[in-house]
Design an enzyme around this catalytic site. Structure first.
Site, PDB file in Angstrom:
ATOM      1  N   ALA A  18       0.854  -1.183   0.000  1.00  0.00           N
ATOM      2  CA  ALA A  18       0.000   0.000   0.000  1.00  0.00           C
ATOM      3  C   ALA A  18       0.895   1.239   0.000  1.00  0.00           C
ATOM      4  O   ALA A  18       2.024   1.203   0.511  1.00  0.00           O
ATOM      5  CB  ALA A  18      -0.880  -0.011   1.231  1.00  0.00           C
TER       6      ALA A  18
ATOM      7  N   GLY B 167       0.670  -5.248   0.980  1.00  0.00           N
ATOM      8  CA  GLY B 167      -0.473  -5.401   0.081  1.00  0.00           C
ATOM      9  C   GLY B 167      -0.073  -6.001  -1.269  1.00  0.00           C
ATOM     10  O   GLY B 167      -0.883  -6.676  -1.911  1.00  0.00           O
TER      11      GLY B 167
ATOM     12  N   GLU C  95      -0.015  -9.594  -0.688  1.00  0.00           N
ATOM     13  CA  GLU C  95      -1.398 -10.066  -0.480  1.00  0.00           C
ATOM     14  C   GLU C  95      -2.155 -10.182  -1.804  1.00  0.00           C
ATOM     15  O   GLU C  95      -2.922 -11.128  -2.006  1.00  0.00           O
ATOM     16  CB  GLU C  95      -2.112  -9.123   0.492  1.00  0.00           C
ATOM     17  CG  GLU C  95      -1.600  -9.312   1.927  1.00  0.00           C
ATOM     18  CD  GLU C  95      -2.041  -8.223   2.873  1.00  0.00           C
ATOM     19  OE1 GLU C  95      -1.856  -7.028   2.535  1.00  0.00           O
ATOM     20  OE2 GLU C  95      -2.552  -8.532   3.961  1.00  0.00           O
TER      21      GLU C  95
ATOM     22  N   GLU D 156       4.139  -5.398   7.486  1.00  0.00           N
ATOM     23  CA  GLU D 156       3.225  -4.440   8.128  1.00  0.00           C
ATOM     24  C   GLU D 156       3.571  -4.141   9.581  1.00  0.00           C
ATOM     25  O   GLU D 156       3.484  -3.001  10.022  1.00  0.00           O
ATOM     26  CB  GLU D 156       1.774  -4.953   8.047  1.00  0.00           C
ATOM     27  CG  GLU D 156       1.136  -4.785   6.675  1.00  0.00           C
ATOM     28  CD  GLU D 156       1.389  -5.963   5.752  1.00  0.00           C
ATOM     29  OE1 GLU D 156       2.304  -6.772   6.031  1.00  0.00           O
ATOM     30  OE2 GLU D 156       0.676  -6.085   4.752  1.00  0.00           O
TER      31      GLU D 156
HETATM   32  N1  DAK Z   1       4.510   3.340  -0.489  1.00  0.00           N
HETATM   33  C1  DAK Z   1       4.914   4.517  -1.027  1.00  0.00           C
HETATM   34  N2  DAK Z   1       6.098   4.687  -1.630  1.00  0.00           N
HETATM   35  C2  DAK Z   1       6.934   3.635  -1.681  1.00  0.00           C
HETATM   36  C3  DAK Z   1       6.593   2.376  -1.141  1.00  0.00           C
HETATM   37  C4  DAK Z   1       5.312   2.239  -0.517  1.00  0.00           C
HETATM   38  N3  DAK Z   1       4.875   1.082  -0.013  1.00  0.00           N
HETATM   39  N4  DAK Z   1       7.640   1.537  -1.339  1.00  0.00           N
HETATM   40  C5  DAK Z   1       8.578   2.243  -1.995  1.00  0.00           C
HETATM   41  N5  DAK Z   1       8.154   3.504  -2.201  1.00  0.00           N
HETATM   42  C6  DAK Z   1       8.881   4.570  -2.886  1.00  0.00           C
HETATM   43  C7  DAK Z   1       9.993   5.119  -2.031  1.00  0.00           C
HETATM   44  O1  DAK Z   1       9.513   6.081  -1.126  1.00  0.00           O
HETATM   45  C8  DAK Z   1      10.905   5.734  -3.080  1.00  0.00           C
HETATM   46  O2  DAK Z   1      10.355   6.959  -3.509  1.00  0.00           O
HETATM   47  P1  DAK Z   1      11.318   8.252  -3.770  1.00  0.00           P
HETATM   48  O3  DAK Z   1      12.072   8.451  -2.502  1.00  0.00           O
HETATM   49  O4  DAK Z   1      12.201   7.792  -4.919  1.00  0.00           O
HETATM   50  O5  DAK Z   1      10.378   9.342  -4.138  1.00  0.00           O
HETATM   51  C9  DAK Z   1      10.765   4.763  -4.255  1.00  0.00           C
HETATM   52  O6  DAK Z   1       9.544   4.060  -4.043  1.00  0.00           O
HETATM   53  C10 DAK Z   1      11.879   3.739  -4.329  1.00  0.00           C
HETATM   54  O7  DAK Z   1      11.964   3.110  -3.069  1.00  0.00           O
HETATM   55  P2  DAK Z   1      13.331   3.062  -2.208  1.00  0.00           P
HETATM   56  O8  DAK Z   1      14.183   4.249  -2.500  1.00  0.00           O
HETATM   57  O9  DAK Z   1      12.938   2.828  -0.812  1.00  0.00           O
HETATM   58  O10 DAK Z   1      14.026   1.777  -2.827  1.00  0.00           O
HETATM   59  P3  DAK Z   1      15.003   0.752  -2.083  1.00  0.00           P
HETATM   60  O11 DAK Z   1      15.541  -0.125  -3.149  1.00  0.00           O
HETATM   61  O12 DAK Z   1      15.966   1.446  -1.196  1.00  0.00           O
HETATM   62  O13 DAK Z   1      14.033  -0.122  -1.160  1.00  0.00           O
HETATM   63  C11 DAK Z   1      12.032  -1.383  -0.643  1.00  0.00           C
HETATM   64  C12 DAK Z   1      13.015  -0.902  -1.750  1.00  0.00           C
HETATM   65  C13 DAK Z   1      10.841  -2.078  -1.319  1.00  0.00           C
HETATM   66  C14 DAK Z   1      12.741  -2.405   0.247  1.00  0.00           C
HETATM   67  C15 DAK Z   1      11.582  -0.187   0.203  1.00  0.00           C
HETATM   68  O14 DAK Z   1      11.096   0.822  -0.686  1.00  0.00           O
HETATM   69  C16 DAK Z   1      10.494  -0.505   1.156  1.00  0.00           C
HETATM   70  O15 DAK Z   1      10.724  -1.090   2.204  1.00  0.00           O
HETATM   71  N6  DAK Z   1       9.265  -0.082   0.819  1.00  0.00           N
HETATM   72  C17 DAK Z   1       8.136  -0.235   1.713  1.00  0.00           C
HETATM   73  C18 DAK Z   1       7.675  -1.662   1.705  1.00  0.00           C
HETATM   74  C19 DAK Z   1       6.572  -1.868   2.683  1.00  0.00           C
HETATM   75  O16 DAK Z   1       6.745  -1.676   3.906  1.00  0.00           O
HETATM   76  N7  DAK Z   1       5.445  -2.256   2.147  1.00  0.00           N
HETATM   77  C20 DAK Z   1       4.285  -2.555   2.954  1.00  0.00           C
HETATM   78  C21 DAK Z   1       3.435  -1.346   2.973  1.00  0.00           C
HETATM   79  S1  DAK Z   1       2.154  -1.594   4.155  1.00  0.00           S
HETATM   80  C22 DAK Z   1      -4.853  -1.731   5.676  1.00  0.00           C
HETATM   81  C23 DAK Z   1      -4.625  -2.991   5.318  1.00  0.00           C
HETATM   82  C24 DAK Z   1      -3.533  -3.313   4.564  1.00  0.00           C
HETATM   83  C25 DAK Z   1      -2.661  -2.379   4.183  1.00  0.00           C
HETATM   84  C26 DAK Z   1      -2.907  -1.098   4.498  1.00  0.00           C
HETATM   85  C27 DAK Z   1      -4.000  -0.760   5.225  1.00  0.00           C
HETATM   86  N8  DAK Z   1      -5.926  -1.414   6.522  1.00  0.00           N
HETATM   87  C28 DAK Z   1      -6.474  -2.437   7.387  1.00  0.00           C
HETATM   88  C29 DAK Z   1      -6.326  -0.071   6.631  1.00  0.00           C
HETATM   89  C30 DAK Z   1      -1.459  -2.721   3.498  1.00  0.00           C
HETATM   90  C31 DAK Z   1      -0.288  -2.323   4.036  1.00  0.00           C
HETATM   91  C32 DAK Z   1       0.937  -2.345   3.323  1.00  0.00           C
HETATM   92  O17 DAK Z   1       1.065  -2.794   2.215  1.00  0.00           O
END
Ligand code: DAK
Length: 257
Positions: free
Chosen positions: A63, A108, A111, A131
């Site tokens: 997400a 997400g 998922e 998460e």
């Molecule tokens: N959201 C927004 N931007 C993201 C992103 C994300 N999930 N993942 C990466 N980006 C963006 C980064 O901010 C960066 O943007 P700029 O700085 O270039 O503007 C760009 O993509 C490239 O990422 P990195 O610079 O971080 O690249 P790296 O190679 O250093 O790292 C990485 C890649 C995938 C390991 C890292 O970006 C990372 O850890 N990303 C986050 C992964 C993550 O934690 N994903 C889970 C998100 S939580 C809900 C239910 C479910 C959900 C939500 C609500 N409810 C019950 C309400 C779902 C939740 C999730 O999915």
């Protein structure tokens, strides 16, 4: 557009297309994806769908954290329902979905891949449910679908630690069915999709419905359902065609009727 849809014969490919943020899902992205899945579900000519991410780094990094951070609980609930509706639409679709995981599939993103019928991955793929590192539990079905796919022991470890699993480990856990070099991934996905699309679509659809029940109902109920769809298939032209083609030693030409 946050997604692209391309058709090639009986196979559709949906590409998640926000590569600047590693294809992370914001509301518009999810709504567009949901609409595309629902539209393809009404297309009888589409017999298999490939879901993949644009670029070479990610299927989807989850997400969109930037959009999500300031949500209030009521908005978070709406967002969770939207994400869940995408996963449910994939599962309810008449066509099998193949996730071609071409890099990160996190949160997400993982998922959504779990809702697909089959996952194949590139060697650079990394899957996980991070998460809890962000202060939330999985919300688009991770606790349920990951547990059903890999079992509670592995699911608990991955969800409680939030650690990422590389492609070879994901293969070992049964989280993905096969791993290929990134350059081969889409060819392999198309090969798999075409081999499904060559079969009788109504029989594939009935199989998808019956397999889904295997996880939800008792064996007796599941077997009754299977017997029902098996019997109904004898009312299709494709059953006559498939069996005639076998007896006449020719390739079957299925029409989905
Ligand atoms: N959201 C927004 N931007 C993201 C992103 C994300 N999930 N993942 C990466 N980006 C963006 C980064 O901010 C960066 O943007 P700029 O700085 O270039 O503007 C760009 O993509 C490239 O990422 P990195 O610079 O971080 O690249 P790296 O190679 O250093 O790292 C990485 C890649 C995938 C390991 C890292 O970006 C990372 O850890 N990303 C986050 C992964 C993550 O934690 N994903 C889970 C998100 S939580 C809900 C239910 C479910 C959900 C939500 C609500 N409810 C019950 C309400 C779902 C939740 C999730 O999915």
């Amino acid at each position: 557009m946050p997604i692209d849809v391309a058709l090639d014969g009986h196979v559709a490919t949906i590409t998640l297309n926000r590569p600047d943020v590693l294809n992370a899902f914001n509301t518009e992205h999810l709504e567009t994806l949901h609409n595309a899945i629902m539209t393809l579900a009404e297309e009888p000519e589409v017999r298999a769908v490939i879901l993949t991410g644009a670029g070479e780094r990610a299927f989807a990094a989850g997400a969109d954290i930037a959009e999500m951070r300031d949500k209030r609980p009521s908005q978070a609930l709406e967002f969770a329902r939207l994400g869940q509706s995408v996963c449910l639409a994939i599962e309810a679709a008449p066509q099998p979905y193949i996730a071609a995981v071409n890099g990160y599939a996190l949160g997400g993103g993982c998922e959504v891949s779990l809702a697909c019928d089959i996952r194949i991955a590139s060697e650079n793929a990394a899957l996980g449910q991070p998460e809890v590192t962000l202060g939330i539990p999985p919300g688009w079905g991770g606790t349920q679908r990951l547990t059903r796919l890999v079992g509670p022991g592995i699911a608990r470890e991955l969800i409680y630690t939030g650690r990422r699993v590389k492609a070879d480990e994901a293969l070992r856990f049964g989280l993905v069915n096969a791993v290929y070099p990134l350059s081969d991934l889409m060819d392999k996905a198309r090969e798999l999709a075409n081999s499904i699309a060559a079969n009788a679509p109504l029989a594939v659809r009935a199989s998808k419905d019956a397999i889904a029940r295997a996880l939800d109902v008792e064996l007796d109920t599941g077997l009754s359902y299977e017997a029902g769809v098996f019997a109904l298939s004898f009312d299709t032209a494709d059953q006559k065609e498939g069996m005639s083609a076998f007896l006449e030693r020719r390739k079957a030409d299925f029409t989905g009727s």
